[in-house]
Design a protein around this motif. Structure first.
Motif, PDB file in Angstrom:
ATOM      1  N   VAL A 160      39.044 -47.700 -11.878  1.00  0.00           N
ATOM      2  CA  VAL A 160      39.761 -46.784 -10.995  1.00  0.00           C
ATOM      3  C   VAL A 160      39.975 -45.450 -11.698  1.00  0.00           C
ATOM      4  CG1 VAL A 160      41.945 -46.363  -9.774  1.00  0.00           C
ATOM      5  CG2 VAL A 160      40.948 -48.665  -9.792  1.00  0.00           C
ATOM      6  N   TYR A 161      39.774 -44.379 -10.939  1.00  0.00           N
ATOM      7  CA  TYR A 161      40.141 -43.032 -11.374  1.00  0.00           C
ATOM      8  C   TYR A 161      41.101 -42.488 -10.321  1.00  0.00           C
ATOM      9  CZ  TYR A 161      39.656 -37.936 -11.822  1.00  0.00           C
ATOM     10  OH  TYR A 161      39.908 -36.593 -11.915  1.00  0.00           O
ATOM     11  N   PHE A 162      42.381 -42.291 -10.682  1.00  0.00           N
ATOM     12  CA  PHE A 162      43.351 -41.786  -9.712  1.00  0.00           C
ATOM     13  C   PHE A 162      43.532 -40.286  -9.873  1.00  0.00           C
ATOM     14  CE2 PHE A 162      45.999 -43.045 -13.352  1.00  0.00           C
ATOM     15  CZ  PHE A 162      46.806 -41.925 -13.523  1.00  0.00           C
ATOM     16  N   VAL A 163      43.848 -39.637  -8.759  1.00  0.00           N
ATOM     17  CA  VAL A 163      44.012 -38.180  -8.727  1.00  0.00           C
ATOM     18  C   VAL A 163      45.328 -37.849  -8.036  1.00  0.00           C
ATOM     19  CG1 VAL A 163      43.090 -35.995  -7.869  1.00  0.00           C
ATOM     20  CG2 VAL A 163      41.518 -37.792  -8.640  1.00  0.00           C
ATOM     21  N   LEU A 196      44.493 -38.456 -13.287  1.00  0.00           N
ATOM     22  CA  LEU A 196      45.112 -37.140 -13.369  1.00  0.00           C
ATOM     23  C   LEU A 196      46.455 -37.227 -12.631  1.00  0.00           C
ATOM     24  CD1 LEU A 196      44.877 -34.087 -14.036  1.00  0.00           C
ATOM     25  CD2 LEU A 196      43.638 -33.821 -11.871  1.00  0.00           C
ATOM     26  N   PHE A 197      47.537 -37.081 -13.379  1.00  0.00           N
ATOM     27  CA  PHE A 197      48.860 -37.216 -12.788  1.00  0.00           C
ATOM     28  C   PHE A 197      49.182 -36.038 -11.862  1.00  0.00           C
ATOM     29  CE2 PHE A 197      49.393 -40.001 -16.503  1.00  0.00           C
ATOM     30  CZ  PHE A 197      49.946 -41.113 -15.888  1.00  0.00           C
ATOM     31  N   SER A 198      50.195 -36.233 -11.036  1.00  0.00           N
ATOM     32  CA  SER A 198      50.589 -35.205 -10.067  1.00  0.00           C
ATOM     33  C   SER A 198      51.528 -34.174 -10.661  1.00  0.00           C
ATOM     34  CB  SER A 198      51.261 -35.861  -8.856  1.00  0.00           C
ATOM     35  OG  SER A 198      52.387 -36.628  -9.260  1.00  0.00           O
ATOM     36  N   TYR A 199      52.010 -34.390 -11.881  1.00  0.00           N
ATOM     37  CA  TYR A 199      52.982 -33.476 -12.470  1.00  0.00           C
ATOM     38  C   TYR A 199      52.457 -32.894 -13.779  1.00  0.00           C
ATOM     39  CZ  TYR A 199      54.031 -37.990 -14.664  1.00  0.00           C
ATOM     40  OH  TYR A 199      53.927 -39.212 -15.287  1.00  0.00           O
ATOM     41  N   SER A 200      52.900 -31.675 -14.062  1.00  0.00           N
ATOM     42  CA  SER A 200      52.536 -30.992 -15.296  1.00  0.00           C
ATOM     43  C   SER A 200      53.660 -31.146 -16.313  1.00  0.00           C
ATOM     44  CB  SER A 200      52.275 -29.504 -15.035  1.00  0.00           C
ATOM     45  OG  SER A 200      52.226 -28.787 -16.253  1.00  0.00           O
ATOM     46  N   PRO A 256      38.359 -41.274 -25.037  1.00  0.00           N
ATOM     47  CA  PRO A 256      39.496 -42.176 -24.777  1.00  0.00           C
ATOM     48  C   PRO A 256      40.830 -41.450 -24.704  1.00  0.00           C
ATOM     49  CG  PRO A 256      38.008 -43.155 -26.379  1.00  0.00           C
ATOM     50  CD  PRO A 256      37.514 -41.750 -26.148  1.00  0.00           C
ATOM     51  N   GLU A 257      41.020 -40.442 -25.546  1.00  0.00           N
ATOM     52  CA  GLU A 257      42.298 -39.731 -25.537  1.00  0.00           C
ATOM     53  C   GLU A 257      42.446 -38.817 -24.313  1.00  0.00           C
ATOM     54  OE1 GLU A 257      39.450 -37.409 -28.239  1.00  0.00           O
ATOM     55  OE2 GLU A 257      39.979 -39.511 -27.808  1.00  0.00           O
ATOM     56  N   GLU A 258      41.359 -38.624 -23.555  1.00  0.00           N
ATOM     57  CA  GLU A 258      41.405 -37.809 -22.347  1.00  0.00           C
ATOM     58  C   GLU A 258      41.414 -38.663 -21.080  1.00  0.00           C
ATOM     59  OE1 GLU A 258      37.918 -35.450 -22.820  1.00  0.00           O
ATOM     60  OE2 GLU A 258      38.932 -33.916 -24.016  1.00  0.00           O
ATOM     61  N   ARG A 259      41.517 -39.968 -21.231  1.00  0.00           N
ATOM     62  CA  ARG A 259      41.458 -40.884 -20.090  1.00  0.00           C
ATOM     63  C   ARG A 259      42.582 -40.627 -19.103  1.00  0.00           C
ATOM     64  NH1 ARG A 259      43.804 -45.815 -19.193  1.00  0.00           N
ATOM     65  NH2 ARG A 259      44.763 -45.835 -21.266  1.00  0.00           N
ATOM     66  N   LEU A 260      43.755 -40.275 -19.585  1.00  0.00           N
ATOM     67  CA  LEU A 260      44.887 -39.897 -18.752  1.00  0.00           C
ATOM     68  C   LEU A 260      45.238 -38.449 -19.045  1.00  0.00           C
ATOM     69  CD1 LEU A 260      47.105 -43.074 -19.250  1.00  0.00           C
ATOM     70  CD2 LEU A 260      45.564 -42.584 -17.345  1.00  0.00           C
ATOM     71  N   GLN A 261      45.464 -37.664 -17.983  1.00  0.00           N
ATOM     72  CA  GLN A 261      45.736 -36.246 -18.173  1.00  0.00           C
ATOM     73  C   GLN A 261      46.892 -35.802 -17.280  1.00  0.00           C
ATOM     74  OE1 GLN A 261      42.313 -33.656 -17.995  1.00  0.00           O
ATOM     75  NE2 GLN A 261      40.999 -35.108 -19.089  1.00  0.00           N
TER      76      GLN A 261
END
Length: 300
Positions: A102-105, A123-127, A263-268
């Motif tokens: 899964v890749y969530f946006v 990619l989370f919804s918040y900065s 791997p360190e960029e898997r979640l942003q």
């Protein structure tokens, strides 16, 4: 809202015909709660030449019909990658398909156990950076952080950003509801504000209600994910700017399909571009001034 038929027509126009001699492309499905044409165009462009991309718009009662739900899940389980757009689609996919890639946006409510899986990226919804800038300007002092297992990467971003801004940080990892009360009591004793990140155990239901009641009664502002939390009693959250989020999402999808996502960029975290969301009633009650030079809007 764009219909499924319209989405299919859009994709058929954007996706070039494949060569008969070419190997079968990987199968990618985008699952959306609401159609987002600009984002879909960006994702389709990123997939062009890399994968065969289709779109499924979740129907309001789709999960209630066991036959229709079974067909959908069987189709999704056959995909090489599922792109879930928004909290609704992400919740459905991560709940129903435990082992699917899964890749969530643009989501903020992902189960922590799924975030820990290398098959999940997103990619989370918040900065984090934008919210830390706002905390530094509006709520200087010790920042409390409550998070659930699986959200260690987000906690690390907050930890690093707070250190760079000279903000003292007091944090608690909350693995169960029985740990919630003592952790929150400790944070309220030492913190100017509490940032809450995590899965639904912490940011929905009884967990969130407990946090809201205690933070409001003690006058300690709560920082959270998005508009729902602000309307329910958090002081501050973030809403991403659509163009920036779409561009970052397309870049990530391209890297995933090329096998180049580290791997360190898997979640942003979401890009900085976007608006701060503020609870209008609490801004008035606590006499808090929104930060200058940043887009913001009041919710009531």
């Amino acid at each position: 809202m764009m219909t499924t038929e319209a989405l299919a027509l859009l994709l058929s126009c954007l996706t070039p015909p494949s060569s008969a001699a070419a190997p079968a492309p990987r199968a990618v499905t985008v699952v959306v709660g609401r159609a987002d044409a600009p984002l879909l165009r960006k994702l389709t462009a990123a997939a062009r030449g890399r994968a065969a991309l289709s779109v499924h718009s979740l129907k309001p009662n789709e999960s209630a019909d066991p036959i229709e739900k079974g067909r959908l899940l069987a189709s999704l389980a056959s995909m090489d990658l599922i792109v879930a757009v928004g909290d609704e689609a992400t919740a459905f996919v991560t709940r129903e398909l435990e082992d699917a890639p899964v890749y969530f946006v643009g989501a903020g409510l992902v189960p922590g156990e799924r975030l820990s899986s290398p098959s999940v990226s997103g990619l989370f919804s918040y900065s984090v950076e934008s919210l830390l800038d706002a905390v530094e300007a509006m709520l200087p002092g010790t920042l409390g952080l409550a998070y659930t297992p699986g959200y260690e990467p987000v906690a690390a971003w907050i930890r690093k950003g707070a250190a760079e801004r000279g903000l003292p940080l007091s944090e608690r990892r909350i693995a169960s509801l029985k740990e919630l009360a003592p952790a929150v009591r400790d944070l309220l004793e030492t913190s100017r504000a509490i940032w809450v990140v995590g899965d639904p155990m912490l940011v929905r239901g009884a967990g969130f209600e407990f946090l809201r009641e205690r933070s409001l009664s003690r006058g300690v502002p709560m920082i959270a994910n998005g508009p729902w939390e602000v309307r329910q009693g958090a002081l501050l959250a973030f809403e991403p700017e659509a163009v920036g989020l779409s561009s970052r999402a397309a870049e990530m999808l391209g890297s995933i399909l090329d096998g180049e996502l580290a791997p360190e960029e898997r979640l942003q975290s979401a890009p900085r571009e976007g608006a701060l969301l503020l609870n209008g009633a609490l801004v008035d009650k606590w006499n808090i001034s929104p930060p200058a030079g940043r887009p913001w809007r009041l919710l009531r």
